[in-house]
Design an enzyme around this catalytic site. Structure first.
Site, PDB file in Angstrom:
ATOM      1  N   LYS A  30     -13.068   8.384  -3.452  1.00 45.34           N
ATOM      2  CA  LYS A  30     -13.276   8.518  -4.899  1.00 45.34           C
ATOM      3  C   LYS A  30     -13.953   9.858  -5.195  1.00 45.34           C
ATOM      4  CE  LYS A  30     -12.659   3.922  -5.785  1.00 45.34           C
ATOM      5  NZ  LYS A  30     -11.630   3.385  -6.683  1.00 45.34           N
TER       6      LYS A  30
ATOM      7  N   LYS B 150     -17.568 -11.176  -7.061  1.00 45.87           N
ATOM      8  CA  LYS B 150     -16.324 -11.453  -7.773  1.00 45.87           C
ATOM      9  C   LYS B 150     -16.649 -12.279  -8.999  1.00 45.87           C
ATOM     10  CE  LYS B 150     -12.905 -11.178  -4.070  1.00 45.87           C
ATOM     11  NZ  LYS B 150     -12.250  -9.970  -4.611  1.00 45.87           N
TER      12      LYS B 150
ATOM     13  N   HIS C  90     -17.833  -0.837   2.317  1.00 45.71           N
ATOM     14  CA  HIS C  90     -17.987  -0.023   1.103  1.00 45.71           C
ATOM     15  C   HIS C  90     -19.450   0.172   0.684  1.00 45.71           C
ATOM     16  CE1 HIS C  90     -13.754  -0.496   1.070  1.00 45.71           C
ATOM     17  NE2 HIS C  90     -13.729  -1.695   0.542  1.00 45.71           N
TER      18      HIS C  90
ATOM     19  N   ASP D 209     -11.967   4.340   4.343  1.00 44.57           N
ATOM     20  CA  ASP D 209     -12.748   3.525   3.417  1.00 44.57           C
ATOM     21  C   ASP D 209     -12.484   4.167   2.066  1.00 44.57           C
ATOM     22  OD1 ASP D 209     -14.837   2.554   1.686  1.00 44.57           O
ATOM     23  OD2 ASP D 209     -15.879   1.855   3.484  1.00 44.57           O
ATOM     24  N   HIS D 210     -11.617   3.530   1.274  1.00 45.56           N
ATOM     25  CA  HIS D 210     -11.122   4.267   0.096  1.00 45.56           C
ATOM     26  C   HIS D 210     -12.239   4.591  -0.897  1.00 45.56           C
ATOM     27  CE1 HIS D 210     -10.735   0.137  -1.421  1.00 45.56           C
ATOM     28  NE2 HIS D 210     -10.902   0.671  -2.618  1.00 45.56           N
TER      29      HIS D 210
ATOM     30  N   LEU E 203       0.836  -1.209   0.000  1.00 42.59           N
ATOM     31  CA  LEU E 203       0.000   0.000   0.000  1.00 42.59           C
ATOM     32  C   LEU E 203       0.869   1.256   0.000  1.00 42.59           C
ATOM     33  CD1 LEU E 203      -3.073   0.879   0.226  1.00 42.59           C
ATOM     34  CD2 LEU E 203      -2.543   1.373   2.615  1.00 42.59           C
ATOM     35  N   ALA E 204       1.932   1.215   0.814  1.00 46.05           N
ATOM     36  CA  ALA E 204       2.852   2.358   0.874  1.00 46.05           C
ATOM     37  C   ALA E 204       3.422   2.633  -0.512  1.00 46.05           C
ATOM     38  CB  ALA E 204       3.975   2.074   1.865  1.00 46.05           C
TER      39      ALA E 204
ATOM     40  N   ASP F  66     -16.040  -8.210   3.271  1.00 45.12           N
ATOM     41  CA  ASP F  66     -15.038  -7.567   2.420  1.00 45.12           C
ATOM     42  C   ASP F  66     -15.613  -6.326   1.730  1.00 45.12           C
ATOM     43  OD1 ASP F  66     -12.408  -7.534   1.239  1.00 45.12           O
ATOM     44  OD2 ASP F  66     -13.353  -8.130  -0.657  1.00 45.12           O
TER      45      ASP F  66
ATOM     46  N   ARG G  77      10.058  -3.976   9.280  1.00 44.45           N
ATOM     47  CA  ARG G  77      10.737  -4.966  10.107  1.00 44.45           C
ATOM     48  C   ARG G  77      12.233  -5.069   9.819  1.00 44.45           C
ATOM     49  NH1 ARG G  77       7.037 -10.275  10.801  1.00 44.45           N
ATOM     50  NH2 ARG G  77       5.518  -9.110   9.562  1.00 44.45           N
TER      51      ARG G  77
ATOM     52  N   LYS H  39     -16.386  -5.316 -14.736  1.00 49.00           N
ATOM     53  CA  LYS H  39     -15.961  -4.580 -13.551  1.00 49.00           C
ATOM     54  C   LYS H  39     -16.697  -3.258 -13.532  1.00 49.00           C
ATOM     55  CE  LYS H  39     -11.868  -2.301 -11.671  1.00 49.00           C
ATOM     56  NZ  LYS H  39     -10.562  -2.679 -11.117  1.00 49.00           N
TER      57      LYS H  39
ATOM     58  N   GLU I 153     -16.663  -7.006  -9.629  1.00 50.75           N
ATOM     59  CA  GLU I 153     -15.308  -7.197 -10.125  1.00 50.75           C
ATOM     60  C   GLU I 153     -15.279  -8.381 -11.076  1.00 50.75           C
ATOM     61  OE1 GLU I 153     -12.416  -6.570  -6.550  1.00 50.75           O
ATOM     62  OE2 GLU I 153     -13.934  -8.025  -5.925  1.00 50.75           O
TER      63      GLU I 153
END
Lengths: 507, 507
Positions: free
Chosen positions: A207, A365, A265, A202-203, A39-40, A260, A68, A370, A241
């Site tokens: 948006k 899924k 979401h 919550d990405h 993610l970083a 999920d 780590r 999508k 998706e």
């Protein structure tokens, strides 16, 4: 509930566009746990860099990455640079790049080791002195769920979270596994950070099109008068998706689509869509209204569950002409798995604004396409007079497309001048996604400024789990059918039935 | 006037979509006066051919072309073929071409010569016998205005218009030069054809987007509720060209923009736009309502004329960076000409639907851009609360683009996710003009089937002249200023003032 439509406070009207309120940007430290993770690399470093390019970082910011393994600072900085070159939406510019990278320091960190916290505390403090910045500390936990409690507890014990400035904590999903574990997690976080200091990402809320939802009708009086239960027949929220479980079977086979996608979401999208006619627009008011919506969301009791909820699991099929295996054949999934890879439901919000208007939600899924979108279907008054040929006249739709493309479309009926028949036609606007900021960019910017509008508030999260809880239990007890559907299809037939009984169809 | 919103006849509802009523297509003769002219070549032959390709001509049709010079039929047919190759919107297909051309015959014709009518009558009759078709005769007068009366009188005297089947007459503009001459012309036409048999072409009514106007809000309930005086602030109808007077000075310097564009096209667009909430949609009902609108159009008396009407004349300037001369320097125009090449006005329709909503109309030659469009500006409720920053929020607009592109756009305000400011954004639909039928195609098809919906009815024409008459007189007497404007500009400043006093602007 009346607050939704009729605020009583006298100052309400004066706050209409308070989203413009001045969130202050102060010098600060950004402490990133999980700085060597995916993610970083893919999202957070590029987001910081694009904010930097736009002049949207504090004048002086100390960024401390934790991981780590040991790296010297210059190796870490070159890792950051590589991430930018690979993932930034805008090309890396030579000009200013060194200034940007010079903000970054690295600290080897073991969440279970007290010395690690000691070292981190010293590094944070040294940099604060060096840069002459206040003790404003933003902690970002991009780590495995089980480490979240460990690290916040460690921050507390070590005193890192006792600052003379502000402190904020950003956490990623999952936020608990059910109502009970979510409450436990929240209590523990509250030992180190109070409610206003916790920013739950919550990405979907990051948006741009979702951020447009709450202001769209305000800035457009014509839609203000249309987005009304007298004119809307139903609302459909889709998040589908084409990918399958991929390499995440360990997590996904325990979570299912319901944890999920739905608990977080989809229910956030329901709240954002139903944020109807807000007379106030401060972050606090938006949160308050989202909570009111969740409180009005009609529970689905066990005796009504089968009529209102469809769960499904994909079987072998084809995605874009390529054969793919079924869910049970996926690596890491038990052949007997009853896990849900598809979820659809009919929801009702029992408040004056939305009473009687069904919200249909679905996620899956291995679907044919999508697509994340919100479709508002208007009542087809034309259809409702006897005299008319129903065929040819399609209901008007207002569509907010969220993913993979962002855009707004309106479906209208146009007369074909040759045949004189009406034909459905889309009038649409699509943004150029290259110039759109990414979700993480917008969310980080807000967190830096202390604007919590587009983060999930604890009460929202708790009410979501509470609403979901009877479903989780029914899924667990297998009291609800698990409908198979072929990979590459539009989901189980039962999901079509869900709308057909109301004389609607999925758009 | 109540009929506009509240029909009382019990059968009204059953006629809602009567536009689908079966107009019958019968075998017939198409008699074209002016068959060697420009309109025939550019528009009429290609229109007939494209109708042929679409199977939209009667099974058996006799086409007779008339012109002053003699040609044998095969030369005429090859002229028709050349016209198709040059001007048809769809490529000429070998298949069927001979069948199409075989329908055409030619007749040398002198409008002042009795024998000519005799010859024509015989040819029509012989072909009717040969093809075994009824005496259904459609006369198309694509001739100089002064010949219209001559030919219709000749048709009458020779008995060509006495048929055992139906007869129809299509005439092109100009339909008179003022109220008096228009009435005279109509009376004379009525000696040979009754009102229902006369089809006055206004090719603006043949544009697909204009034909969409009257049904658009019907087929789209969301717009049905928006197109309401409570929500509309004003309506703007624009028909601007970049060309100057070209080779038409003889005609244009007498006519001016007011006769060339306003009396016919612009007032027809006003009627079509104001055809609001028609509860019935038969051709007769549409005509009836258009007449009601013209009757409600507030007269502009001389004392109010200067506040409500702007006339202009272009001076030298630049069109697309090319210097062009002023109107008075154009070949054939007198240096002292006071003719209007620009016209703008504020109109009010005093009926319950439109009371208080200004309609602004404008037309001009040598303007900066070529554009025919109807803009509906909605009230900006947002702007009307004190608390809001007015800047940044633009009124919502619904735009019907008619020429050169056809399309519908909606102007909405979208929040820029980076700046958090609202920005006006167009969501739009444009048709592919290659697949769109041309105006003449639609109009000929309608005339062949006897559908007069999109033709100008005498009463509409008469009321238009009646409304225009005081302006014609003021123009004639020069009691109204003639505002100069540079070629390539947006017209005279006075036209901006016209809207500014109402706190609006041209879009």
């Amino acid at each position: 509930m009346d607050e939704l439509t009729a605020p009583t406070e006298p100052e309400a009207k004066n706050q209409l566009f308070d989203l413009q309120e001045e969130w202050t940007m102060q010098d600060m430290t950004f402490i990133l746990f999980g700085a060597t993770g995916d993610l970083a690399k893919r999202k957070l470093f590029p987001a910081l860099y694009n904010l930097f390019l736009d002049g949207k970082l504090p004048d002086s910011i100390s960024v401390i990455g934790l991981g780590r393994n040991y790296f010297p600072d210059d190796i870490f900085q070159s890792k950051v640079e590589s991430a930018l070159r690979e993932y930034s939406r805008r090309a890396v510019q030579t000009n200013g790049l060194n200034d940007f990278l010079a903000k970054f320091r690295y600290c080897k960190f073991d969440a279970a080791d007290n010395d690690s916290y000691q070292n981190l505390h010293e590094l944070i403090h040294d940099r604060e002195i060096e840069l002459n910045i206040p003790q404003n500390r933003l902690f970002y936990l991009s780590v495995a769920p089980q480490l979240v409690e460990v690290i916040t507890s460690g921050l507390n014990k070590s005193g890192i979270n006792q600052t003379t400035g502000w402190k904020r904590l950003i956490v990623e999903k999952p936020f608990g596994n059910d109502l009970k574990t979510a409450r436990q997690l929240n209590e523990r976080l509250n030992n180190a950070f109070n409610d206003e200091e916790i920013y739950r990402i919550d990405h979907y809320l990051g948006k741009p099109m979702v951020q447009n939802l709450e202001s769209f009708e305000f800035a457009n009086p014509i839609f203000g008068s249309l987005l009304d239960r007298k004119r809307i027949s139903n609302i459909q929220i889709t998040a589908c998706e084409t990918v399958g479980v991929e390499t995440r079977a360990d997590y996904y086979d325990q979570a299912g689509a319901i944890r999920d996608m739905v608990q977080n979401h989809l229910l956030q999208l329901v709240m954002m869509t139903a944020l109807h006619l807000p007379e106030k627009m401060t972050a606090k008011e938006i949160q308050k209204q989202k909570i009111t919506i969740m409180e009005s969301l009609r529970p689905i009791y066990k005796d009504k569950m089968e009529q209102n909820v469809v769960r499904g699991q994909y079987e072998a099929g084809e995605i874009f002409d390529t054969p793919v295996v079924g869910y049970k054949e996926e690596p890491g999934v038990a052949a007997s798995s009853m896990n849900d890879t598809y979820f659809a439901a009919r929801l009702f919000i029992d408040n004056p604004s939305w009473s009687g208007i069904p919200f249909y939600i679905r996620t899956g899924k291995r679907m044919a396409i999508k697509s994340t979108k919100i479709v508002i279907e208007f009542k087809n008054k034309v259809k409702q007079t006897d005299a008319l040929p129903a065929d040819g006249i399609t209901p008007n739709l207002l569509i907010f497309e969220i993913n993979p493309n962002e855009g707004i479309s309106l479906m209208v009926n146009m007369k074909n001048p040759s045949s004189k028949q009406f034909e459905p036609t889309y009038i649409s606007f699509s943004t150029n996604s290259e110039v759109q900021p990414e979700a993480y960019e917008l969310l980080l910017f807000d967190a830096i400024r202390g604007n919590a509008t587009f983060f999930a508030h604890w009460k929202e999260v708790e009410l979501s789990w509470q609403w979901i809880q009877p479903l989780l239990e029914a899924f667990q007890e297998n009291t609800l059918p698990l409908h198979p559907y072929p990979a590459g299809s539009n989901g189980p037939e039962a999901a079509n039935q869900l709308l057909q009984v109301d004389q609607f169809k999925w758009w």
